[in-house]
Design a protein around this motif. Structure first.
Motif, PDB file in Angstrom:
ATOM      1  N   ASN A 124       0.067   3.710  12.971  1.00 56.36           N
ATOM      2  CA  ASN A 124       1.098   4.490  12.285  1.00 56.36           C
ATOM      3  C   ASN A 124       0.518   5.046  10.993  1.00 56.36           C
ATOM      4  O   ASN A 124      -0.262   4.369  10.317  1.00 56.36           O
ATOM      5  CB  ASN A 124       2.289   3.595  11.916  1.00 56.36           C
ATOM      6  CG  ASN A 124       2.948   2.978  13.124  1.00 56.36           C
ATOM      7  OD1 ASN A 124       3.366   3.669  14.047  1.00 56.36           O
ATOM      8  ND2 ASN A 124       3.030   1.653  13.136  1.00 56.36           N
ATOM      9  N   LEU A 178       6.613  -2.097   4.318  1.00 59.37           N
ATOM     10  CA  LEU A 178       7.422  -2.699   5.373  1.00 59.37           C
ATOM     11  C   LEU A 178       8.588  -3.467   4.746  1.00 59.37           C
ATOM     12  O   LEU A 178       8.403  -4.244   3.814  1.00 59.37           O
ATOM     13  CB  LEU A 178       6.549  -3.667   6.194  1.00 59.37           C
ATOM     14  CG  LEU A 178       7.241  -4.444   7.301  1.00 59.37           C
ATOM     15  CD1 LEU A 178       7.805  -3.504   8.373  1.00 59.37           C
ATOM     16  CD2 LEU A 178       6.272  -5.438   7.941  1.00 59.37           C
ATOM     17  N   ASP A 189      11.903  -4.137  17.324  1.00 60.01           N
ATOM     18  CA  ASP A 189      10.888  -3.811  18.330  1.00 60.01           C
ATOM     19  C   ASP A 189      11.414  -4.229  19.699  1.00 60.01           C
ATOM     20  O   ASP A 189      12.104  -5.238  19.832  1.00 60.01           O
ATOM     21  CB  ASP A 189       9.568  -4.510  17.987  1.00 60.01           C
ATOM     22  CG  ASP A 189       8.927  -3.882  16.750  1.00 60.01           C
ATOM     23  OD1 ASP A 189       9.363  -2.786  16.333  1.00 60.01           O
ATOM     24  OD2 ASP A 189       7.994  -4.500  16.204  1.00 60.01           O
ATOM     25  N   PHE A 244       1.450  -4.974  20.214  1.00 56.72           N
ATOM     26  CA  PHE A 244       2.780  -5.278  20.728  1.00 56.72           C
ATOM     27  C   PHE A 244       2.652  -6.020  22.062  1.00 56.72           C
ATOM     28  O   PHE A 244       2.288  -5.428  23.077  1.00 56.72           O
ATOM     29  CB  PHE A 244       3.574  -3.975  20.929  1.00 56.72           C
ATOM     30  CG  PHE A 244       3.722  -3.183  19.655  1.00 56.72           C
ATOM     31  CD1 PHE A 244       4.822  -3.343  18.847  1.00 56.72           C
ATOM     32  CD2 PHE A 244       2.715  -2.308  19.240  1.00 56.72           C
ATOM     33  CE1 PHE A 244       4.947  -2.648  17.652  1.00 56.72           C
ATOM     34  CE2 PHE A 244       2.824  -1.604  18.052  1.00 56.72           C
ATOM     35  CZ  PHE A 244       3.938  -1.777  17.253  1.00 56.72           C
ATOM     36  N   THR A 275       8.723   5.103  13.001  1.00 56.87           N
ATOM     37  CA  THR A 275       8.931   3.705  12.638  1.00 56.87           C
ATOM     38  C   THR A 275       9.419   3.551  11.193  1.00 56.87           C
ATOM     39  O   THR A 275       9.659   2.440  10.736  1.00 56.87           O
ATOM     40  CB  THR A 275       7.642   2.882  12.851  1.00 56.87           C
ATOM     41  OG1 THR A 275       6.565   3.552  12.224  1.00 56.87           O
ATOM     42  CG2 THR A 275       7.352   2.713  14.325  1.00 56.87           C
ATOM     43  N   ARG A 288      -0.655   0.408  18.596  1.00 52.63           N
ATOM     44  CA  ARG A 288      -0.201   1.670  17.988  1.00 52.63           C
ATOM     45  C   ARG A 288      -0.681   1.750  16.538  1.00 52.63           C
ATOM     46  O   ARG A 288      -0.643   0.766  15.808  1.00 52.63           O
ATOM     47  CB  ARG A 288       1.329   1.728  18.020  1.00 52.63           C
ATOM     48  CG  ARG A 288       1.895   3.024  17.506  1.00 52.63           C
ATOM     49  CD  ARG A 288       3.355   3.260  17.881  1.00 52.63           C
ATOM     50  NE  ARG A 288       4.270   2.288  17.341  1.00 52.63           N
ATOM     51  CZ  ARG A 288       5.196   1.657  18.039  1.00 52.63           C
ATOM     52  NH1 ARG A 288       5.317   1.886  19.329  1.00 52.63           N
ATOM     53  NH2 ARG A 288       6.002   0.795  17.468  1.00 52.63           N
ATOM     54  N   TYR A 318       1.840   6.985   7.403  1.00 50.24           N
ATOM     55  CA  TYR A 318       3.003   7.386   6.611  1.00 50.24           C
ATOM     56  C   TYR A 318       2.510   8.190   5.417  1.00 50.24           C
ATOM     57  O   TYR A 318       1.663   7.722   4.655  1.00 50.24           O
ATOM     58  CB  TYR A 318       3.753   6.153   6.092  1.00 50.24           C
ATOM     59  CG  TYR A 318       4.143   5.192   7.192  1.00 50.24           C
ATOM     60  CD1 TYR A 318       5.362   5.314   7.848  1.00 50.24           C
ATOM     61  CD2 TYR A 318       3.281   4.169   7.583  1.00 50.24           C
ATOM     62  CE1 TYR A 318       5.713   4.428   8.862  1.00 50.24           C
ATOM     63  CE2 TYR A 318       3.619   3.279   8.589  1.00 50.24           C
ATOM     64  CZ  TYR A 318       4.839   3.425   9.224  1.00 50.24           C
ATOM     65  OH  TYR A 318       5.176   2.551  10.221  1.00 50.24           O
ATOM     66  N   VAL A 335      10.179   1.297   7.206  1.00 47.84           N
ATOM     67  CA  VAL A 335       9.072   1.479   6.262  1.00 47.84           C
ATOM     68  C   VAL A 335       9.479   2.500   5.205  1.00 47.84           C
ATOM     69  O   VAL A 335       9.986   3.580   5.531  1.00 47.84           O
ATOM     70  CB  VAL A 335       7.792   1.941   6.983  1.00 47.84           C
ATOM     71  CG1 VAL A 335       6.696   2.298   5.980  1.00 47.84           C
ATOM     72  CG2 VAL A 335       7.292   0.850   7.924  1.00 47.84           C
ATOM     73  N   SER A 392      -0.727   1.670   9.259  1.00 47.13           N
ATOM     74  CA  SER A 392      -0.536   0.328   9.822  1.00 47.13           C
ATOM     75  C   SER A 392      -0.985   0.341  11.273  1.00 47.13           C
ATOM     76  O   SER A 392      -1.091   1.401  11.908  1.00 47.13           O
ATOM     77  CB  SER A 392       0.912  -0.141   9.698  1.00 47.13           C
ATOM     78  OG  SER A 392       1.753   0.602  10.543  1.00 47.13           O
ATOM     79  N   HIS A 429      14.785  -0.273  12.848  1.00 49.66           N
ATOM     80  CA  HIS A 429      14.750  -0.559  14.285  1.00 49.66           C
ATOM     81  C   HIS A 429      14.342  -2.013  14.517  1.00 49.66           C
ATOM     82  O   HIS A 429      13.780  -2.644  13.637  1.00 49.66           O
ATOM     83  CB  HIS A 429      13.744   0.364  15.003  1.00 49.66           C
ATOM     84  CG  HIS A 429      12.317   0.121  14.597  1.00 49.66           C
ATOM     85  ND1 HIS A 429      11.769   0.613  13.422  1.00 49.66           N
ATOM     86  CD2 HIS A 429      11.322  -0.595  15.184  1.00 49.66           C
ATOM     87  CE1 HIS A 429      10.517   0.230  13.312  1.00 49.66           C
ATOM     88  NE2 HIS A 429      10.208  -0.519  14.375  1.00 49.66           N
ATOM     89  N   ARG A 459       0.085   5.315   3.738  1.00 48.99           N
ATOM     90  CA  ARG A 459       0.073   3.990   4.364  1.00 48.99           C
ATOM     91  C   ARG A 459      -0.363   4.131   5.811  1.00 48.99           C
ATOM     92  O   ARG A 459       0.098   5.024   6.526  1.00 48.99           O
ATOM     93  CB  ARG A 459       1.477   3.390   4.324  1.00 48.99           C
ATOM     94  CG  ARG A 459       1.654   2.140   5.165  1.00 48.99           C
ATOM     95  CD  ARG A 459       3.109   1.640   5.094  1.00 48.99           C
ATOM     96  NE  ARG A 459       3.354   0.593   6.062  1.00 48.99           N
ATOM     97  CZ  ARG A 459       2.999  -0.676   5.898  1.00 48.99           C
ATOM     98  NH1 ARG A 459       2.372  -1.043   4.791  1.00 48.99           N
ATOM     99  NH2 ARG A 459       3.263  -1.569   6.824  1.00 48.99           N
ATOM    100  N   HIS A 503      13.742  -3.692  10.961  1.00 47.65           N
ATOM    101  CA  HIS A 503      12.785  -3.371   9.900  1.00 47.65           C
ATOM    102  C   HIS A 503      12.599  -1.861   9.789  1.00 47.65           C
ATOM    103  O   HIS A 503      12.980  -1.111  10.697  1.00 47.65           O
ATOM    104  CB  HIS A 503      11.446  -4.080  10.127  1.00 47.65           C
ATOM    105  CG  HIS A 503      10.849  -3.885  11.482  1.00 47.65           C
ATOM    106  ND1 HIS A 503      11.306  -4.538  12.610  1.00 47.65           N
ATOM    107  CD2 HIS A 503       9.828  -3.088  11.911  1.00 47.65           C
ATOM    108  CE1 HIS A 503      10.595  -4.166  13.655  1.00 47.65           C
ATOM    109  NE2 HIS A 503       9.689  -3.277  13.256  1.00 47.65           N
ATOM    110  N   LEU A 511       1.299  -7.120  13.021  1.00 43.01           N
ATOM    111  CA  LEU A 511       1.116  -5.926  12.177  1.00 43.01           C
ATOM    112  C   LEU A 511       0.086  -6.145  11.073  1.00 43.01           C
ATOM    113  O   LEU A 511       0.107  -7.178  10.391  1.00 43.01           O
ATOM    114  CB  LEU A 511       2.433  -5.580  11.489  1.00 43.01           C
ATOM    115  CG  LEU A 511       3.507  -4.830  12.261  1.00 43.01           C
ATOM    116  CD1 LEU A 511       4.753  -4.704  11.387  1.00 43.01           C
ATOM    117  CD2 LEU A 511       3.020  -3.452  12.697  1.00 43.01           C
TER     118      LEU A 511
HETATM  119  O1  LIG Z   1       4.150   0.279   9.679  1.00 46.80           O
HETATM  120  C1  LIG Z   1       4.728  -0.784   9.692  1.00 46.80           C
HETATM  121  O2  LIG Z   1       4.505  -1.690   8.890  1.00 46.80           O
HETATM  122  C2  LIG Z   1       5.803  -1.033  10.716  1.00 46.80           C
HETATM  123  C3  LIG Z   1       5.491  -0.436  12.046  1.00 46.80           C
HETATM  124  C4  LIG Z   1       6.558  -0.692  13.041  1.00 46.80           C
HETATM  125  O3  LIG Z   1       7.631  -1.131  12.746  1.00 46.80           O
HETATM  126  C5  LIG Z   1       6.286  -0.427  14.462  1.00 46.80           C
HETATM  127  O4  LIG Z   1       5.212   0.117  14.774  1.00 46.80           O
HETATM  128  O5  LIG Z   1       7.158  -0.742  15.305  1.00 46.80           O
END
Ligand SMILES: O=C(O)CCC(=O)C(=O)O
Ligand SMILES: [Fe+2]
Length: 185
Positions: free
Chosen positions: A42, A78, A63, A134, A57, A40, A44, A120, A130, A61, A128, A118, A70
């Motif tokens: 992400n 994070l 995972d 997973f 995210t 995935r 931000y 963000v 990421s 939450h 950002r 965790h 990551l």
């Molecule tokens: O962007 C991040 O550092 C965290 C991403 C995250 O927690 C997730 O994708 O489950």
């Protein structure tokens, strides 16, 4: 990439489980229900305020898979919740990555491993990005904590459960205590 990541996730999984001196049989069981990794990206927005959740995210939450890897683009954000309830910023190293334990590994380890909550939070002007890999069981895989269980300090904490059904349960209510409610004893 995906093949390499599968290998790395298995090595890390084995290192963790061997650290707890579980039997080779148990490690093989865990390996045998391994699946491919989900990936995935992400994004931000810079300086989004806390009510402006453009990316889910951002929310606190855990995972729901077994192990998460990551990377980011150097724009930090994070944060992990410690067991004492304090948020701590985590720096993902420039040429490295961060490994997080997810709910499935927590269950497999009968709660010896902690799946850290965790979130963000991005401040500053840069966006950002990421990238997460997973590792997770096959949907039909059964997660069954059998070892690391004893009658005194570590009684069995979870019933055996099907990973796909657990995910469907989580998707239907999105509550973060899904593991406890779905499979907790
Ligand atoms: O962007 C991040 O550092 C965290 C991403 C995250 O927690 C997730 O994708 O489950
Ligand atoms: Fe996450």
């Amino acid at each position: 990439m995906s093949l390499k990541m599968s290998e790395i996730s298995l090595i890390v999984l084995k290192m963790i489980m061997e650290g707890y001196s579980v039997s080779q049989n148990y490690i093989s069981d865990i390996e045998s229900i391994k699946s491919s990794n989900t990936i995935r990206f992400n994004k931000y927005k810079a300086s989004a305020n806390n009510n402006d959740y453009d990316q889910v995210t951002r929310f606190p939450h855990t995972d729901k898979n077994s192990l998460t890897f990551l990377w980011d683009n150097g724009v930090q954000g994070l944060q992990l919740l410690s067991k004492t309830g304090k948020w701590t910023e985590i720096t993902i190293p420039q040429h490295g990555f961060v490994v997080l334990v997810g709910d499935i590994l927590k269950a497999w380890s009968n709660d010896r491993l902690h799946a850290a909550t965790h979130r963000v939070e991005v401040s500053g002007e840069r966006e950002r990005y990421s990238f997460g890999v997973f590792a997770e069981p096959k949907e039909e895989g059964i997660v069954e904590p059998r070892e690391l269980v004893d009658d005194t300090l570590h009684p069995l904490r979870y019933r055996p459960f099907n990973y796909g059904k657990f995910l469907s349960y989580y998707a239907s209510n999105l509550k973060d205590d899904a593991l406890q409610v779905f499979a907790g004893l």
